[in-house]
Write a protein that holds these residues in place. Sequence first.
Motif, short mmCIF file in Angstrom:
data_model
loop_
_atom_site.label_atom_id
_atom_site.label_comp_id
_atom_site.label_asym_id
_atom_site.label_seq_id
_atom_site.Cartn_x
_atom_site.Cartn_y
_atom_site.Cartn_z
N ILE A 15 -4.84 48.23 49.43
CA ILE A 15 -3.97 47.20 48.85
C ILE A 15 -2.98 47.82 47.88
O ILE A 15 -1.79 47.47 47.87
N VAL A 16 -3.43 48.77 47.05
CA VAL A 16 -2.54 49.45 46.12
C VAL A 16 -1.43 50.17 46.90
O VAL A 16 -0.25 50.10 46.53
N SER A 17 -1.78 50.84 47.97
CA SER A 17 -0.79 51.54 48.80
C SER A 17 0.24 50.56 49.36
O SER A 17 1.44 50.87 49.39
N ASP A 18 -0.22 49.40 49.80
CA ASP A 18 0.71 48.38 50.32
C ASP A 18 1.68 47.90 49.24
O ASP A 18 2.88 47.75 49.48
N ILE A 19 1.15 47.67 48.05
CA ILE A 19 2.01 47.21 46.94
C ILE A 19 3.03 48.29 46.57
O ILE A 19 4.21 47.99 46.38
N VAL A 30 10.81 51.92 37.50
CA VAL A 30 9.55 51.66 36.79
C VAL A 30 9.60 50.35 36.01
O VAL A 30 8.65 49.55 36.09
N ASP A 31 10.68 50.09 35.28
CA ASP A 31 10.72 48.88 34.47
C ASP A 31 10.68 47.62 35.33
O ASP A 31 9.95 46.68 35.04
N VAL A 36 7.59 43.03 37.79
CA VAL A 36 7.05 42.38 38.98
C VAL A 36 5.53 42.32 38.93
O VAL A 36 4.92 41.28 39.20
N LEU A 37 4.91 43.44 38.59
CA LEU A 37 3.45 43.47 38.51
C LEU A 37 2.93 42.55 37.41
O LEU A 37 1.93 41.84 37.59
N GLY A 38 3.60 42.53 36.27
CA GLY A 38 3.21 41.64 35.18
C GLY A 38 3.32 40.18 35.58
O GLY A 38 2.42 39.37 35.29
N ASN A 39 4.43 39.83 36.25
CA ASN A 39 4.59 38.45 36.72
C ASN A 39 3.52 38.09 37.74
O ASN A 39 3.02 36.96 37.76
N THR A 40 3.15 39.05 38.58
CA THR A 40 2.10 38.82 39.57
C THR A 40 0.77 38.53 38.89
O THR A 40 0.06 37.59 39.25
N VAL A 41 0.44 39.33 37.88
CA VAL A 41 -0.81 39.13 37.15
C VAL A 41 -0.79 37.76 36.47
O VAL A 41 -1.77 37.00 36.54
#
Length: 73
Positions: A15-19, A30-31, A36-41
């Motif tokens: 799953i990490v590889s897919d993301i 990076v920013d 995106v990751l923060g909004n997902t969480v």
Amino acid sequence: MAKHSKYQDQQVNHIVSDIIAVLEKHQAPVDLSLIVLGNTVSNLLIGSVGKNQRVALAQAFSDALLNSVKDSK
């Protein structure tokens, strides 16, 4: 991030590889990736966790993230 998990490493790594592949596909710096990751969480917590547990789970997630960054050298 977690040292002990009920999930198999292979499943997590896939799953990490897919993301990561999606972020690379969009050439996200990076920013933007962190946004995106923060909004997902946030969306996962709001949509899937009861109101009374959100803050505690967010704190546990934050603590685990901080520990994983501190531990990696």
